[in-house]
Design a protein around this motif. Structure first.
Motif, PDB file in Angstrom:
ATOM      1  N   SER A 125       0.808  -1.220   0.000  1.00 61.45           N
ATOM      2  CA  SER A 125       0.000   0.000   0.000  1.00 61.45           C
ATOM      3  C   SER A 125       0.840   1.269   0.000  1.00 61.45           C
ATOM      4  O   SER A 125       0.332   2.335  -0.360  1.00 61.45           O
ATOM      5  N   ASP A 128       0.692   3.419  -3.058  1.00 61.02           N
ATOM      6  CA  ASP A 128      -0.474   4.268  -3.322  1.00 61.02           C
ATOM      7  C   ASP A 128      -0.187   5.730  -3.005  1.00 61.02           C
ATOM      8  O   ASP A 128      -0.863   6.625  -3.524  1.00 61.02           O
ATOM      9  N   TYR A 184      -2.783  -9.611  -5.426  1.00 58.30           N
ATOM     10  CA  TYR A 184      -1.707  -8.653  -5.733  1.00 58.30           C
ATOM     11  C   TYR A 184      -0.876  -9.123  -6.939  1.00 58.30           C
ATOM     12  O   TYR A 184      -0.457  -8.305  -7.764  1.00 58.30           O
ATOM     13  N   PHE A 190      -2.295  -5.972  -8.772  1.00 61.92           N
ATOM     14  CA  PHE A 190      -1.721  -4.646  -8.517  1.00 61.92           C
ATOM     15  C   PHE A 190      -0.407  -4.437  -9.246  1.00 61.92           C
ATOM     16  O   PHE A 190      -0.232  -3.431  -9.953  1.00 61.92           O
ATOM     17  N   THR A 193      -0.638  -4.190 -13.166  1.00 61.31           N
ATOM     18  CA  THR A 193      -1.321  -2.994 -13.665  1.00 61.31           C
ATOM     19  C   THR A 193      -0.598  -1.724 -13.239  1.00 61.31           C
ATOM     20  O   THR A 193      -0.567  -0.747 -13.992  1.00 61.31           O
ATOM     21  N   PHE A 194      -0.013  -1.720 -12.042  1.00 65.87           N
ATOM     22  CA  PHE A 194       0.702  -0.533 -11.569  1.00 65.87           C
ATOM     23  C   PHE A 194       1.851  -0.199 -12.509  1.00 65.87           C
ATOM     24  O   PHE A 194       2.028   0.946 -12.929  1.00 65.87           O
ATOM     25  N   ASP A 197       0.512   0.627 -16.219  1.00 63.41           N
ATOM     26  CA  ASP A 197      -0.183   1.907 -16.373  1.00 63.41           C
ATOM     27  C   ASP A 197       0.699   3.103 -16.058  1.00 63.41           C
ATOM     28  O   ASP A 197       0.231   4.244 -16.074  1.00 63.41           O
ATOM     29  N   PRO A 351      -6.750   1.169  -5.314  1.00 66.68           N
ATOM     30  CA  PRO A 351      -6.381   0.223  -6.381  1.00 66.68           C
ATOM     31  C   PRO A 351      -6.489  -1.237  -5.962  1.00 66.68           C
ATOM     32  O   PRO A 351      -6.156  -2.120  -6.743  1.00 66.68           O
ATOM     33  N   THR A 352      -6.953  -1.505  -4.755  1.00 68.50           N
ATOM     34  CA  THR A 352      -7.122  -2.869  -4.273  1.00 68.50           C
ATOM     35  C   THR A 352      -8.605  -3.181  -4.125  1.00 68.50           C
ATOM     36  O   THR A 352      -9.447  -2.293  -4.261  1.00 68.50           O
ATOM     37  N   LYS A 353      -8.920  -4.426  -3.805  1.00 68.14           N
ATOM     38  CA  LYS A 353     -10.321  -4.861  -3.723  1.00 68.14           C
ATOM     39  C   LYS A 353     -10.567  -5.661  -2.454  1.00 68.14           C
ATOM     40  O   LYS A 353     -11.302  -6.637  -2.443  1.00 68.14           O
ATOM     41  N   TRP A 373     -10.269   7.039   0.771  1.00 63.84           N
ATOM     42  CA  TRP A 373     -10.099   5.899  -0.134  1.00 63.84           C
ATOM     43  C   TRP A 373     -11.224   4.894   0.074  1.00 63.84           C
ATOM     44  O   TRP A 373     -11.584   4.594   1.199  1.00 63.84           O
ATOM     45  N   SER A 375     -11.907   0.983  -0.908  1.00 62.53           N
ATOM     46  CA  SER A 375     -11.454  -0.285  -1.489  1.00 62.53           C
ATOM     47  C   SER A 375     -12.683  -1.152  -1.731  1.00 62.53           C
ATOM     48  O   SER A 375     -13.241  -1.734  -0.799  1.00 62.53           O
TER      49      SER A 375
END
Length: 569
Positions: A125, A128, A184, A190, A193-194, A197, A351-353, A373, A375
């Motif tokens: 995290s 972020d 992750y 994460f 895509t991190f 992107d 960006p997490t779920k 934030w 989630s």
């Protein structure tokens, strides 16, 4: 004890600079030490000079931090306060360090894994909160990604020491953490895509940096997969089947999250009564929504109301931001003094779920604003505004953002520890629940549906007091059928909240792995309300609620016992 008139004069000032004292110097030096030894914490408070690395998560790293804590404790113990602000700093920082040392002596760090606030989540995290506006920023990100495998190695070493000593976490927390890691490191997770992107605000990344970033992210994914393998092969088989931590460890963690010592058994009984009161209040409002309806029927009625629905996370984020901006503008004109830097609050989809809604404070210079934030769990695509209106007030203004950003803004009086790191969950979350009720009193929840949503949250927080203490102290179940355990806790929670089951399951797992934290919200609210009522009774007709709020918030983050002393006559 803080002398009353001097304390009330000093802690309420925000416009006069104060010459730093020796105690301020000690407190500021402790923040510097923590920033160096715990770079993720430094990132959180906006100290970016350590953004290219992680701290030492090994047993040796822990021992160095403990040695620094003991040295700071000795220096602070020998220092003489120059004024009432110093008295608050000395009392509260000594209490904080004492507790850290007690937790260390209890080997809490050797079992430090849970579903929400352990190195499993923290190592991810921190990204972020890192700046990403320029190519240079992304270069720092790549360097920290390359450092992540070393941090994980140190963490594994610490957990292995716990296994060797027989100090292990509950198996449920280990298993759920393995599942989180899988998200992750998935191809759509994460790290993929991190890195994929990544782009500065202007222009494109240099090709060499894009390759470096991709390689570093892949190395981080591999390290996390290796952590999951260790958790599966070594820690899970050695871990405990029991979720309860027991009275002694629970009492330590309760103090940790409240900054106050409470009677756990009395608080449990109070929680049961508070929950009953919340149910009665909800039932009354349900009848306003639909004549003769139960709470469940009123909820079902509202869930069919398309005008109260948001579809998709883009719509959720836009609604959060608009609601927050409106509250800041209106309350800043009427009920609070909100300085210009505090008026900026960004509402974000995390960006997490994992589930959960949280707030991160601004940097010391407000270059990174406070952020709310959300989630959103996998599969959740619809959101009810009547449920969530009070959440925006809780996380934003007059809740966390006003409280925390005001302390950051109050640099004329408060040293960096008081502004940025002091305080507890009970102080912060208790204030946020207090703020929810305040918004009702100010007329922002006059719609019965919105009040039902607020009470839904308040009922959940009351239920958590009962559940958390019940499970960890292994108290008798409310129905007399045995003692509290996970299955009973899950059924109990399902019967007391109106939310998707994914949220409920995450919440219960959170409580079981983070003892003492969940009750700190409602218990903190109780203490805040007691403090306000005590001051009101003492001051009589002269009591000014707006002045009370300003004076209390200008103290900054402290434990609730310290806050009580600072506001006492």
């Amino acid at each position: 004890m803080v002398a009353s008139e001097e304390a009330r004069r000093l802690v309420g000032m925000t416009d006069a600079s104060r010459t730093p004292t020796p105690i301020d110097t000690i407190a500021d030096a402790w923040v510097d030490t923590l920033a160096e030894l715990e770079p993720s914490l430094a990132t959180y408070i906006g100290r970016f000079e350590y953004n290219d690395r992680f701290g030492d998560y090994s047993p040796e790293g822990t021992e160095r931090l403990v040695a620094e804590a003991r040295a700071t404790h000795a220096a602070l113990s020998a220092a003489t306060p120059a004024d009432a602000i110093d008295e608050v700093t000395k009392v509260d920082l000594l209490r904080e360090i004492d507790l850290q040392l007690e937790l260390h002596d209890a080997d809490w760090h050797l079992r430090n894994i849970n579903v929400i606030a352990s190195p499993v989540q923290e190592l991810r995290s921190v990204f972020d909160l890192m700046p990403t506006a320029t190519a240079d920023d992304w270069s720092v990100v790549a360097t920290r990604l390359r450092a992540l495998p070393g941090a994980i190695d140190g963490y594994v070493e610490t957990l292995r020491q716990g296994i060797a000593k027989g100090v292990v976490p509950a198996r449920r927390q280990v298993v759920e953490s393995i599942t989180q890691i899988g998200r992750y490191t998935a191809d759509s997770g994460f790290f993929a895509t991190f890195a994929g992107d990544a782009a500065p605000a202007e222009g494109q990344l240099p090709a060499s940096l894009a390759v470096e970033l991709s390689d570093s992210a892949n190395a981080a994914r591999v390290a996390y997969d290796q952590l999951a393998d260790f958790l599966s092969r070594e820690l899970a088989p050695a871990s405990s089947e029991k979720d309860a931590v027991g009275r002694e460890l629970y009492a330590l963690n309760s103090r940790r999250f409240l900054g106050a010592t409470i009677d756990l058994d009395e608080t449990y009984e109070w929680g049961v009564e508070e929950l009953r009161r919340m149910v009665e209040e909800q039932t009354s409002i349900a009848n306003e929504i639909k004549a003769g309806a139960s709470v469940e029927e009123a909820v079902a009625f509202l869930e069919q109301d398309a005008s109260r629905k948001l579809h998709g996370t883009d719509a959720l984020q836009k609604w959060m931001q608009e609601t927050s901006d409106r509250a800041v503008e209106e309350l800043g004109r009427t009920h609070f003094d909100i300085a210009e830097p505090i008026r900026r609050l960004e509402c974000m989809i995390a960006p997490t779920k994992e589930g959960g809604i949280y707030y991160t404070g601004p940097t010391d210079d407000f270059s990174r604003p406070g952020r709310m934030w959300w989630s959103v769990p996998e599969g959740v695509t619809e959101f009810d505004t009547w449920r969530e209106l009070t959440t925006v007030y809780h996380e934003g203004v007059p809740g966390h953002h006003l409280q925390i950003a005001q302390a950051v803004y109050n640099r004329a009086q408060l040293n960096s520890w008081r502004r940025l790191l002091g305080g507890t969950s009970g102080h912060a979350e208790g204030w946020a629940l207090y703020a929810e009720r305040l918004m009702q009193q100010l007329g922002y929840l006059d719609d019965p549906a919105d009040r039902l949503g607020m009470l839904d949250g308040q009922r959940m927080r009351a239920a958590r007091v009962v559940l958390d203490i019940g499970v960890h102290l292994e108290k008798p179940r409310l129905d007399g059928s045995g003692v509290w355990d996970h299955d009973y806790a899950l059924d109990f929670m399902r019967g007391n909240v109106n939310m998707p089951d994914e949220f409920v399951q995450f919440e219960v797992n959170r409580y079981l792995g983070w003892p003492g934290q969940a009750p700190s919200y409602k218990v903190g609210q109780r203490i805040w309300e007691q403090l306000r009522d005590d001051v009101a009774a003492r001051e009589g007709a002269a009591f000014d609620i707006k002045a009370f709020h300003k004076r209390a918030l200008d103290i900054g983050g402290v434990g609730l016992d310290t806050l009580r002393e600072a506001l006492a006559s």
